[in-house]
Design a protein around this motif. Sequence first.
Motif, PDB file in Angstrom:
ATOM      1  N   GLU A   1       0.826  -1.201   0.000  1.00 46.95           N
ATOM      2  CA  GLU A   1       0.000   0.000   0.000  1.00 46.95           C
ATOM      3  C   GLU A   1       0.863   1.255   0.000  1.00 46.95           C
ATOM      4  N   PHE A   2       1.996   1.187   0.721  1.00 47.22           N
ATOM      5  CA  PHE A   2       2.916   2.323   0.743  1.00 47.22           C
ATOM      6  C   PHE A   2       3.478   2.599  -0.645  1.00 47.22           C
ATOM      7  N   LEU A   3       3.903   1.554  -1.340  1.00 51.61           N
ATOM      8  CA  LEU A   3       4.471   1.725  -2.674  1.00 51.61           C
ATOM      9  C   LEU A   3       3.406   2.201  -3.669  1.00 51.61           C
ATOM     10  N   THR A   4       2.190   1.691  -3.526  1.00 48.54           N
ATOM     11  CA  THR A   4       1.098   2.137  -4.401  1.00 48.54           C
ATOM     12  C   THR A   4       0.799   3.617  -4.178  1.00 48.54           C
ATOM     13  N   GLY A   5       0.821   4.036  -2.903  1.00 47.68           N
ATOM     14  CA  GLY A   5       0.596   5.440  -2.591  1.00 47.68           C
ATOM     15  C   GLY A   5       1.652   6.339  -3.209  1.00 47.68           C
ATOM     16  N   LEU A   6       2.908   5.879  -3.213  1.00 48.03           N
ATOM     17  CA  LEU A   6       3.974   6.666  -3.836  1.00 48.03           C
ATOM     18  C   LEU A   6       3.759   6.796  -5.338  1.00 48.03           C
ATOM     19  N   ALA A   7       3.346   5.690  -5.972  1.00 43.61           N
ATOM     20  CA  ALA A   7       3.088   5.725  -7.412  1.00 43.61           C
ATOM     21  C   ALA A   7       1.930   6.668  -7.729  1.00 43.61           C
ATOM     22  N   ASP A   8       0.895   6.627  -6.886  1.00 36.79           N
ATOM     23  CA  ASP A   8      -0.238   7.533  -7.086  1.00 36.79           C
ATOM     24  C   ASP A   8       0.199   8.989  -6.953  1.00 36.79           C
ATOM     25  N   ARG A   9       1.057   9.244  -5.988  1.00 38.62           N
ATOM     26  CA  ARG A   9       1.517  10.610  -5.769  1.00 38.62           C
ATOM     27  C   ARG A   9       2.333  11.091  -6.979  1.00 38.62           C
ATOM     28  N   ALA A  10       3.109  10.202  -7.573  1.00 35.66           N
ATOM     29  CA  ALA A  10       3.882  10.576  -8.755  1.00 35.66           C
ATOM     30  C   ALA A  10       2.954  10.942  -9.914  1.00 35.66           C
ATOM     31  N   LEU A  11       1.836  10.197 -10.065  1.00 36.68           N
ATOM     32  CA  LEU A  11       0.867  10.542 -11.097  1.00 36.68           C
ATOM     33  C   LEU A  11       0.241  11.907 -10.817  1.00 36.68           C
ATOM     34  N   MET A  12      -0.006  12.199  -9.549  1.00 35.09           N
ATOM     35  CA  MET A  12      -0.546  13.511  -9.192  1.00 35.09           C
ATOM     36  C   MET A  12       0.443  14.600  -9.560  1.00 35.09           C
ATOM     37  N   ALA A  13       1.730  14.344  -9.367  1.00 35.48           N
ATOM     38  CA  ALA A  13       2.751  15.328  -9.743  1.00 35.48           C
ATOM     39  C   ALA A  13       2.724  15.583 -11.243  1.00 35.48           C
ATOM     40  N   ASP A  14       2.401  14.541 -12.033  1.00 35.11           N
ATOM     41  CA  ASP A  14       2.267  14.730 -13.479  1.00 35.11           C
ATOM     42  C   ASP A  14       1.138  15.706 -13.786  1.00 35.11           C
ATOM     43  N   LEU A  15       0.017  15.578 -13.056  1.00 33.57           N
ATOM     44  CA  LEU A  15      -1.098  16.501 -13.260  1.00 33.57           C
ATOM     45  C   LEU A  15      -0.687  17.934 -12.920  1.00 33.57           C
ATOM     46  N   VAL A  16       0.049  18.090 -11.830  1.00 31.96           N
ATOM     47  CA  VAL A  16       0.483  19.426 -11.429  1.00 31.96           C
ATOM     48  C   VAL A  16       1.419  20.018 -12.476  1.00 31.96           C
ATOM     49  N   ALA A  17       2.303  19.201 -13.032  1.00 29.42           N
ATOM     50  CA  ALA A  17       3.212  19.688 -14.068  1.00 29.42           C
ATOM     51  C   ALA A  17       2.429  20.188 -15.274  1.00 29.42           C
ATOM     52  N   ARG A  18       1.387  19.437 -15.674  1.00 29.58           N
ATOM     53  CA  ARG A  18       0.567  19.878 -16.812  1.00 29.58           C
ATOM     54  C   ARG A  18      -0.227  21.127 -16.444  1.00 29.58           C
ATOM     55  N   TYR A  19      -0.719  21.206 -15.236  1.00 25.46           N
ATOM     56  CA  TYR A  19      -1.440  22.390 -14.746  1.00 25.46           C
ATOM     57  C   TYR A  19      -0.545  23.628 -14.849  1.00 25.46           C
ATOM     58  N   ASP A  20       0.725  23.480 -14.466  1.00 25.66           N
ATOM     59  CA  ASP A  20       1.661  24.607 -14.567  1.00 25.66           C
ATOM     60  C   ASP A  20       1.876  25.012 -16.030  1.00 25.66           C
ATOM     61  N   GLU A  21       1.939  24.026 -16.921  1.00 24.17           N
ATOM     62  CA  GLU A  21       2.117  24.332 -18.344  1.00 24.17           C
ATOM     63  C   GLU A  21       0.924  25.116 -18.884  1.00 24.17           C
ATOM     64  N   VAL A  22      -0.284  24.699 -18.519  1.00 25.25           N
ATOM     65  CA  VAL A  22      -1.492  25.372 -19.006  1.00 25.25           C
ATOM     66  C   VAL A  22      -1.549  26.803 -18.484  1.00 25.25           C
ATOM     67  N   LYS A  23      -1.156  27.010 -17.230  1.00 18.48           N
ATOM     68  CA  LYS A  23      -1.150  28.375 -16.693  1.00 18.48           C
ATOM     69  C   LYS A  23      -0.196  29.256 -17.487  1.00 18.48           C
ATOM     70  N   ARG A  24       0.970  28.736 -17.829  1.00 19.80           N
ATOM     71  CA  ARG A  24       1.910  29.533 -18.620  1.00 19.80           C
ATOM     72  C   ARG A  24       1.347  29.816 -20.009  1.00 19.80           C
ATOM     73  N   GLU A  25       0.710  28.811 -20.608  1.00 16.75           N
ATOM     74  CA  GLU A  25       0.137  28.996 -21.946  1.00 16.75           C
ATOM     75  C   GLU A  25      -0.956  30.063 -21.942  1.00 16.75           C
ATOM     76  N   GLN A  26      -1.735  30.114 -20.858  1.00 14.12           N
ATOM     77  CA  GLN A  26      -2.850  31.063 -20.778  1.00 14.12           C
ATOM     78  C   GLN A  26      -2.460  32.366 -20.088  1.00 14.12           C
ATOM     79  N   ASP A  27      -1.198  32.484 -19.711  1.00 12.16           N
ATOM     80  CA  ASP A  27      -0.691  33.712 -19.084  1.00 12.16           C
ATOM     81  C   ASP A  27      -1.483  34.055 -17.818  1.00 12.16           C
ATOM     82  N   VAL A  28      -1.648  33.035 -16.949  1.00  9.19           N
ATOM     83  CA  VAL A  28      -2.326  33.229 -15.663  1.00  9.19           C
ATOM     84  C   VAL A  28      -1.445  32.638 -14.573  1.00  9.19           C
ATOM     85  N   MET A  29      -1.739  32.989 -13.346  1.00  3.70           N
ATOM     86  CA  MET A  29      -1.012  32.411 -12.212  1.00  3.70           C
ATOM     87  C   MET A  29      -1.961  32.289 -11.026  1.00  3.70           C
TER      88      MET A  29
END
Length: 411
Positions: free
Chosen positions: A236-264
């Motif tokens: 369960e611990f290892l699965t939680g880490l993998a899930d958290r890494a996927l969440m970090a992928d979402l945050v990375a894309r969220y940051d890209e979209v903010k830059r594309e739309q010139d918002v913060m």
Amino acid sequence: MAPLTGDPAAPTDRPRVEDAVHSPEDIAARLRLPPPTQEQAEVVTAPLTPRLVLAGAGSGKTATMADRVVWLVANGLVRPDEVLGVTFTRKAAGELAERINGRVDALLRSGLEIPGFDGEPEDLGRASVSTYHSYAGALVRDHGLRIGVEPEARLLGDADAHRLMGAVVRSHPVVADALGVAPSRLITQALRLAGDMAEHLVTADEVRGFLARLAEQGSALPLPPRAKTPSKEIQEFLTGLADRALMADLVARYDEVKREQDVMDFGDLLRHAARIAVEVPAAGEQERARFPVVLLDEFQDTSHAQMRIFAGLFGPRGPEDDAPGLGHCVTAVGDPHQSIYGFRGASAGQLFAFPHAFPRLETGPGGAPRRVNADVSHLTIAWRNEEAILAVANAVAAPLNAHAAAAGGTP
């Protein structure tokens, strides 16, 4: 009245702290206020160097900060418009500004003679009081272009940030399916991670790298006796880490979209302000010259990013600062027992890190300058409750204080 300066070699016709002619007690009597306690008077008349004030609930910290400014103004050490106060909420900022400027106004109406000043009261200006987020926003507006950030980028509110992250989640259905949570919950969790990353000044790559190292360590743990696979808890611990890494992928894309739309969002505001404080020397020079005296309220609720902002602007910047007597006049006030913003990266540990982050300088052995931790003062007398209530509170808190002391903390 000449500009106040932290450089002992710079010319100035202002009095020195040790030459003050008006005592806190005299000023209180003139303003018809209660005289300060010995602890309060120590803070009010402290040298123009960094200082941490540990102030318990109801100990009069706001009044003491206001009295500090009034005493400095009364003795010609600073003008009100050279004072910056920072706190968390707009309501608290308004109250602090009213307290400081109201008492200064009363001082000027009293006819007290200010050394070195012979102008009109309005020439002294007003103290600037802001919230931590507003101050960060002003930094980004003034210096954002220096780090490649468009200062006029639109600031997202909570609802807009939720909608934008929702679009990111919907564009990554594989992530949502892999995590097995409802989209609404995933949006909330991803935004919380984005905020945590901004408050701690870490990137998605750094989060993924940290999680990968943790996963490697978890996978290397020895198996239980006679077991062929890791325990359920480890899986369960290892699965939680993998899930958290996927969440970090979402945050990375969220940051890209903010830059594309010139918002913060507010997290970006703090991250950009911290970069400016550290990477743009001109910003620090400008703020130090503009505000020789800085008051940081509720410092126990600051995050790592907020600490970086103020240490970058008002802390020592390099070897050129190593001259005896230097150390910007920054006073942080807080109570470790009232830290309430841990959910967004704040920690009372920031409070105790202040003396090291804002050192003062003194002459060491052989005349060489050396940095020493900022001084620490305490306000221990509570005025808000009767003694019986305080006695009960101290009895309830005694086990917690004893545990903190045994663990090496500060009760």
